[in-house]
Design an enzyme around this catalytic site. Structure first.
Site: not given
Ligand code: FAD
Length: 515
Positions: A56, A59, A285, A292, A296, A330, A355-357, A382
């Site tokens: 179609c 469509c 994102r 992540w 968590h 890292h 570590t995430h922070n 965070w």
């Molecule tokens: C293991 C790993 C290592 C990474 N290293 C790099 C890097 O070296 N360079 C790079 O450019 N990108 C890196 N990234 C990607 C980056 O960390 C983000 O995932 C990406 O930039 C998207 O960010 P975001 O805004 O979606 O939040 P993200 O950092 O992805 O976090 C997702 C959600 O987790 C929650 N959150 C935030 N901080 C915390 C916390 N401390 N504890 C618990 N929850 C939390 C919040 O709700 C946030 O929206 C890495 C990702 C991972 C999984």
């Protein structure tokens, strides 16, 4: 020209680009078999269901028109999701789906319907039906007509120039209390996407990477917040030594008994879009955010005895399978900086959080100077005070004095109960019973009486009978005879103290009982 495979949703992705021939077909098939589950599977409040035929031209033409002229539709068709929680599903009316076409009285193509997703489950529509919540979309030929029609239904005023409406029902992460419920979908998506990436890059290529993958599955089986991911992981784990004998996985598609025949979280994944982790720009994102959240949510579900195992498993998984080199390196450095084995689950949870922070802090600087961040989701330390006031003892400028007990409690709630209860709450007060069924995440606790055995037991049985795939083999053997052995070599090799040896079914039946 682009050809769309019968019954696929590829057209949705294809029309997301102005050059519609750009995209490959990696979409999930929607057909008579999964029709109901796809509708059940969305927290969206409204859906547009389209019946179309591949022959179609109309469509296709109106969709191209929409894609080019309305970024808003571009967004939602690409992502399957729409402001005000609406999404578009296309459905190919071909012979095998003829019964469904009959149920919806399809007499022409395309035919578009509008309604709450739950009403499409097992639903039907007849031309003169009154008081049906499923409506025929009358105006759809151009972007502005369709948008105008939807605006009328929603009482909204979206315009053709709206660029970012895709996120306006998602609050920024500063106030993401309610939104975390949607993270379950992203956790599933990230799990399946990680698996897809592993397969497409053929990343399991040695006994070491094979063992790392096995350990990751062993963590997912009891602790993944989604039941279907727990089940899928268990299936892969049980078949692993057949699928990857001696660490050699076959990656051929079209061949029986390869990893490609499996899905960690289900056949209809990956969906190709994120919800909680959706950026306001396409390239931000998504997967890394989902990863992540997955980590968590796993960390808050482990027990003390699994702490070191969970820590090394996550570290190794990222190191072996997260293909962002800078991220991987890292993260690996931060893993290596831990000198004392973890004994408490609490410490792993807090380590991952801090570590995430650290990553957030580093990225914040880069993103601020390069302008590469997502403007709607700036990196922050965070959780912010708005989300957890009690986590803060004092904060002056950049220095925050955390109350770690409160942070731990908050993380357990946020990635454990909250992730579940917000979703259920929303469902219970919301549209229908079916939505509760869809709740992919359930309870967060591992059954109290989980059988915990020394992880060293694995190698005693496994190495003897299967050189590689040791853990998978052991896992299977355990299910059969539950013998407990001990092997210190294994402890050294995998630096883990204990492993919860529950079969998937044991865990699930325990959960049922607890419920
Ligand atoms: C293991 C790993 C290592 C990474 N290293 C790099 C890097 O070296 N360079 C790079 O450019 N990108 C890196 N990234 C990607 C980056 O960390 C983000 O995932 C990406 O930039 C998207 O960010 P975001 O805004 O979606 O939040 P993200 O950092 O992805 O976090 C997702 C959600 O987790 C929650 N959150 C935030 N901080 C915390 C916390 N401390 N504890 C618990 N929850 C939390 C919040 O709700 C946030 O929206 C890495 C990702 C991972 C999984």
């Amino acid at each position: 020209t682009t050809s769309f495979s019968p019954g696929s949703r590829s057209i949705l992705r294809d029309i997301g680009s102005n050059d519609i021939s750009d995209h490959k077909d990696n979409a999930v098939e929607l057909n008579a078999t999964n029709f109901d589950s796809v509708f059940q599977d969305t927290p969206a409040k409204f859906a547009v269901l389209e019946f179309f035929a591949h022959w179609c031209p109309a469509c296709r033409n109106y969709k191209v028109n929409i894609a080019i002229h309305c970024p808003l539709f571009n967004f939602y068709t690409l992502r399957f999701s729409f402001p005000s929680n609406c999404f578009l599903i296309t459905f190919l009316a071909e012979q095998m789906n003829i019964k469904l076409c009959d149920k919806f009285s399809i007499k022409r193509y395309p035919m578009l319907f509008w309604g709450p997703p739950s009403k499409f489950v097992g639903g039907s529509w007849e031309p003169k039906q009154e008081k049906s919540e499923i409506l025929v979309v009358e105006e759809w030929r151009t972007a502005d007509l369709l948008l105008g029609w939807i605006n009328k239904q929603l009482g909204s005023s979206y315009g053709l120039d709206d660029q970012k409406v895709g996120n306006d029902h998602l609050l920024p992460n500063i106030s993401d209390h309610e939104q975390i419920s949607q993270a379950v979908f992203d956790i599933e998506e990230a799990t399946e996407e990680a698996f897809d990436i592993i397969l497409s890059l053929k990343a399991i290529k040695s006994s070491e990477t094979g063992a790392s993958f096995i350990r990751f599955l062993q963590l997912l089986v009891p602790h993944h917040p989604s039941k279907r991911c727990r089940k899928g992981s268990a299936e892969i784990l049980m078949n692993f030594d057949d699928l990857c004998p001696a660490g050699e996985c076959s990656y051929d598609s079209g061949v029986n008994n390869t990893l490609r025949n499996f899905h960690i979280c289900g056949n209809d994944l990956p969906r190709g879009y994120y919800m909680f982790c959706r950026g306001s720009k396409n390239e931000t994102r998504g997967f890394s955010c989902g990863l992540w959240i997955l980590m968590h949510s796993l960390s808050v579900r482990i027990e003390d005895g699994e702490s070191q195992f969970a820590f090394t498993t996550l570290c190794d998984f990222i190191n072996n399978f997260f293909m962002c080199d800078e991220c991987r390196r890292h993260f690996h450095d931060m893993c290596l900086s831990v000198k004392t084995p973890f004994k408490k689950a609490r410490d792993v949870v807090l380590w991952l959080w801090s570590t995430h922070n650290k990553v957030n802090e580093r990225l914040k600087k880069d993103e601020d100077s390069l302008g590469t961040g997502d403007p709607k989701f700036p990196k922050i330390i965070w959780p912010p005070k708005q989300l957890c006031p009690s986590c803060y003892l004092t904060s002056t400028g950049e220095n925050i004095d955390w109350d770690h007990d409160e942070v731990y409690k908050f993380l357990k709630r946020y990635y454990g109960e909250k992730l579940v209860s917000s979703y259920k709450k929303k469902s219970a007060g919301g549209v229908s019973k079916e939505e509760v069924v869809v709740a992919a995440a359930e309870e967060m606790s591992v059954p109290r009486n989980a059988l915990v055995v020394p992880v060293g037991a694995a190698l005693a049985i496994a190495l003897a009978s299967c050189a590689f795939g040791a853990l998978a083999c052991y896992w299977r053997t355990q299910q059969k005879n539950r013998k407990h052995h001990h092997n210190p070599h294994y402890l050294r090799r995998y630096s883990s103290n204990y492993l919860v040896m529950n079969t998937f079914s044991n865990i699930e039946s325990e959960r049922e009982k607890e419920r």
